[in-house]
Scaffold this active site. Structure first.
Site, short mmCIF file in Angstrom:
data_model
loop_
_atom_site.label_atom_id
_atom_site.label_comp_id
_atom_site.label_asym_id
_atom_site.label_seq_id
_atom_site.Cartn_x
_atom_site.Cartn_y
_atom_site.Cartn_z
N GLU A 16 7.41 11.99 -5.47
CA GLU A 16 7.01 13.04 -4.53
C GLU A 16 8.13 13.37 -3.55
OE1 GLU A 16 3.78 13.93 -0.94
OE2 GLU A 16 4.08 11.90 -1.68
N GLU A 18 -4.83 15.64 1.57
CA GLU A 18 -4.03 14.78 2.43
C GLU A 18 -3.67 15.55 3.71
OE1 GLU A 18 -0.67 11.75 1.18
OE2 GLU A 18 0.28 13.59 1.89
#
Length: 272
Positions: free
Chosen positions: A150, A249
């Protein structure tokens, strides 16, 4: 057209509750069928297993351990000289993933070492990351697990993080050359670093294995005030045929439940 699948990130949502087992229960009560989390390693694994089975909630993603956070670590995948610690952390994350039937692990790259120049150490860090990812891919393939990398923005969130753009991440995945290594697209980070979201989604969708969302720049609920139109982005992901999970998130502006209107509206609309 299949509706998108969302999972609650219980490191960010339902933090009104002290432990992850309670948060899984709360996520299930709110309508989520899946959760993700950063680091579950201080939690009782048997209790997590019990709650997962009792609720039927799927655990879809966990992160590798960050290392020593107090010393400035945030992952070890690309950090020279920390290869043995990375492998130990990988073993621990596989243990938890196996026990929770979790099929995705985010392999955290880590930060550029303190007092090092990013440009000077970039090639060495990339080489370390590639080798660690190749090693991890072989371990994970035996478990049926997908590894994810990521990019995290270095403009606002973490100036020292090594992996900071989808273009850099895609190039690394090409060098790794393993089919069970994919790209984790956190739209919050991608917008801050590069923008051009429509084109980047279309370009990288073949290697995207997971998506995460939050508004920019506040990192609050997707429907809060900010730069991004998530109704458009959700339509884009639907139209392009994305079938993976989307992790919520973000930082709730109030209580988690009070901020779930956007997803309840999505669920209601897609069931019509």
């Amino acid at each position: 057209m299949a509706p998108l699948k969302f999972c609650a990130n219980i490191s960010w949502l339902f933090t009104e509750l002290p432990d992850f087992s309670q948060r899984i229960l709360a996520a299930a009560a709110a309508g989520f069928q899946a959760v993700e989390a950063a680091w579950l390693y201080d939690s009782d694994l048997q209790e997590l297993q019990r709650v997962r089975k009792a609720t039927g909630v799927e655990v879809v993603l966990i992160n590798t351990p960050p290392g020593d956070i107090k010393a400035g670590d945030l992952g070890l995948g690309a950090v020279p000289g920390r290869e043995a610690e990375f492998r130990e952390g990988l073993d621990l994350s596989v243990k938890y993933a196996r026990a929770l039937d979790c099929k995705r692990i985010h392999l955290m790259a880590g930060r550029v070492p303190v007092d090092s120049d990013r440009a000077t150490v970039a090639k060495e860090m990339e080489a370390v990351f590639v080798q660690n990812l190749k090693y991890a891919a072989d371990i994970l393939s035996k478990e049926g697990i997908t590894g994810l990398i990521e990019p995290i923005n270095t403009r606002i969130t973490d100036p020292g993080y090594f992996l900071d753009s989808p273009h850099q991440a895609s190039a690394i995945l090409e060098k790794v050359g393993k089919p069970n290594m994919k790209l984790q697209m956190d739209i919050f980070h991608w917008q801050i670093m590069d923008g051009n979201l429509t084109q980047n989604i279309q370009k990288y969708i073949p290697v995207i294995g997971h998506v995460q969302i939050a508004q920019v720049p506040s990192r609050n609920e997707p429907d809060s005030a900010g730069e991004l139109s998530y109704s458009y982005l959700f339509d884009t992901l639907e139209n392009i045929g994305y079938q993976g999970y989307i992790g919520c998130e973000y930082k709730p502006q109030g209580s988690t439940d009070e901020g779930l209107g956007w997803i309840k509206e999505y669920w209601a609309h897609r069931k019509c």
